[in-house]
Design a protein around this motif. Sequence first.
Motif, PDB file in Angstrom:
ATOM      1  N   SER A 176       0.726  -1.193   0.163  1.00 38.90           N
ATOM      2  CA  SER A 176      -0.004  -0.148  -0.065  1.00 38.90           C
ATOM      3  C   SER A 176       0.982   1.396  -0.122  1.00 38.90           C
ATOM      4  N   ALA A 177       1.883   1.082   0.688  1.00 37.38           N
ATOM      5  CA  ALA A 177       2.730   2.533   0.879  1.00 37.38           C
ATOM      6  C   ALA A 177       3.493   2.696  -0.483  1.00 37.38           C
ATOM      7  N   GLU A 178       3.699   1.604  -1.109  1.00 37.88           N
ATOM      8  CA  GLU A 178       4.559   1.699  -2.521  1.00 37.88           C
ATOM      9  C   GLU A 178       3.644   2.333  -3.408  1.00 37.88           C
ATOM     10  N   ALA A 179       2.572   1.840  -3.433  1.00 39.81           N
ATOM     11  CA  ALA A 179       1.431   2.314  -4.422  1.00 39.81           C
ATOM     12  C   ALA A 179       1.108   3.756  -4.203  1.00 39.81           C
ATOM     13  N   ILE A 180       0.987   4.179  -2.912  1.00 36.98           N
ATOM     14  CA  ILE A 180       0.690   5.686  -2.549  1.00 36.98           C
ATOM     15  C   ILE A 180       1.998   6.588  -3.258  1.00 36.98           C
ATOM     16  N   ARG A 181       3.132   6.107  -2.925  1.00 37.01           N
ATOM     17  CA  ARG A 181       4.193   6.892  -3.297  1.00 37.01           C
ATOM     18  C   ARG A 181       4.257   6.862  -4.798  1.00 37.01           C
ATOM     19  N   ALA A 182       4.148   5.715  -5.442  1.00 36.08           N
ATOM     20  CA  ALA A 182       4.195   5.781  -6.917  1.00 36.08           C
ATOM     21  C   ALA A 182       2.997   6.760  -7.629  1.00 36.08           C
ATOM     22  N   ARG A 183       1.920   6.741  -6.924  1.00 35.17           N
ATOM     23  CA  ARG A 183       0.697   7.856  -7.271  1.00 35.17           C
ATOM     24  C   ARG A 183       1.204   9.049  -7.115  1.00 35.17           C
ATOM     25  N   VAL A 184       1.974   9.302  -6.010  1.00 33.33           N
ATOM     26  CA  VAL A 184       2.021  10.837  -5.776  1.00 33.33           C
ATOM     27  C   VAL A 184       3.367  11.210  -6.731  1.00 33.33           C
ATOM     28  N   PHE A 185       4.217  10.393  -6.694  1.00 34.29           N
ATOM     29  CA  PHE A 185       5.432  11.080  -7.744  1.00 34.29           C
ATOM     30  C   PHE A 185       5.199  10.594  -9.295  1.00 34.29           C
ATOM     31  N   ALA A 186       4.101  10.042  -9.773  1.00 33.58           N
ATOM     32  CA  ALA A 186       4.016   9.791 -11.056  1.00 33.58           C
ATOM     33  C   ALA A 186       4.045  10.971 -11.816  1.00 33.58           C
ATOM     34  N   ASP A 187       3.948  10.821 -13.012  1.00 35.59           N
ATOM     35  CA  ASP A 187       3.915  12.075 -14.065  1.00 35.59           C
ATOM     36  C   ASP A 187       2.420  12.394 -14.294  1.00 35.59           C
ATOM     37  N   GLU A 188       1.646  11.157 -14.401  1.00 37.56           N
ATOM     38  CA  GLU A 188       0.243  11.763 -14.930  1.00 37.56           C
ATOM     39  C   GLU A 188      -0.430  12.203 -13.324  1.00 37.56           C
ATOM     40  N   SER A 189      -1.711  12.673 -13.773  1.00 35.94           N
ATOM     41  CA  SER A 189      -2.337  13.503 -12.457  1.00 35.94           C
ATOM     42  C   SER A 189      -2.991  12.182 -11.901  1.00 35.94           C
ATOM     43  N   PHE A 190      -3.741  12.677 -10.930  1.00 32.43           N
ATOM     44  CA  PHE A 190      -4.462  11.780 -10.027  1.00 32.43           C
ATOM     45  C   PHE A 190      -5.706  11.198 -10.494  1.00 32.43           C
ATOM     46  N   GLU A 191      -6.234  11.580 -11.571  1.00 35.69           N
ATOM     47  CA  GLU A 191      -7.324  11.050 -12.188  1.00 35.69           C
ATOM     48  C   GLU A 191      -6.923   9.793 -12.800  1.00 35.69           C
ATOM     49  N   ASP A 192      -8.052   9.035 -12.371  1.00 35.82           N
ATOM     50  CA  ASP A 192      -8.057   7.357 -13.152  1.00 35.82           C
ATOM     51  C   ASP A 192      -8.122   7.370 -14.506  1.00 35.82           C
TER      52      ASP A 192
END
Length: 245
Positions: free
Chosen positions: A229-245
Amino acid sequence: MLIKPAMNLEQVSPKKVSDFIFDRLEEAIILKEFMSDEQLPSERDLATIFNASRITVREALARLESLGLVEKRVGAKGGTFVLPITRNSHLRNRDEMRRNWDSMIEVFEYRMVVEPGAAYLAAQRIKKEELQQLRDYVTASIEPDCTREAFRSIDVRIHLSVAKASGNAYFDHAVRQIRTKINPALDLMPYSDRVKVNNYEAHRDLIAALEAGDADRSRDIMYRHIEHSAEAIRARVFADESFED
C-alpha cells in the motif's frame, strides 16, 4: 551524581471548542463512520453532544464544508450531508502531498510497526463473531456492485476490526490515528477490478491466518499488505500523470 535528563517542553496553544468539534467530525468522516450522502446530526443535536453553542458547531461545520467534506442542503429534507471524499480529491493535489511527504513517511513507518503487531495479537485473541464480521466485510468488498466509496469504507473497517480484535486498546487507538492520517491518500488511489481482487486476496489470506491462530503468518501478511500500500501511494504521488483515473 544523578544527572537529570533534559525536559522536552513545548509551547502549546489553547484549542478552540470549534477546532475540537471539527477534529472529531473530520475523523469520523475520514474513517467512514459517516458514509457518503449520510446526514450529520442537526446543529442542535451536535451542540448537545459536544456541550457547545450552536454558533461554535456552525464554525466547525463551515470548515468541513470548505474542505469539500460536507455540503448544506436546504428544503424539507435539508441539513448537512457528507460528500464522497473521492469526489473532491482535486482538493488534495500531488504538490500538497509532496510537500508533506516526510510526514507521510513517518506515518508509513509507524504503520509498519503497529498494524503487523496488532494482527499478531489478533491471531491469538480474535473471537468467532469478529472473524465472521471480517469474512462478511471481505465478501462485500469483491461484490460487483461495490462502489468506490463502499470499497474504501470496507477497507477501513477491516483494518480497524483487526486492531480491535487484538484486545489491546492502545493498538485500537493507534490504528484509528494511522487511518485518519493515511485515508485521504488511499482515497486518491485508482479503483478497478484489479485493485479489488488484490485487496480481496490479501484480506482473505489474513483471515485464514487469523482463523488458524497463526500469529507469525498474520503479522507477515499484514506487513506485506501495508508495505504494498505504501509503495502504491508513493508511485501515485510521484507519477507524471495526474491523480485522475
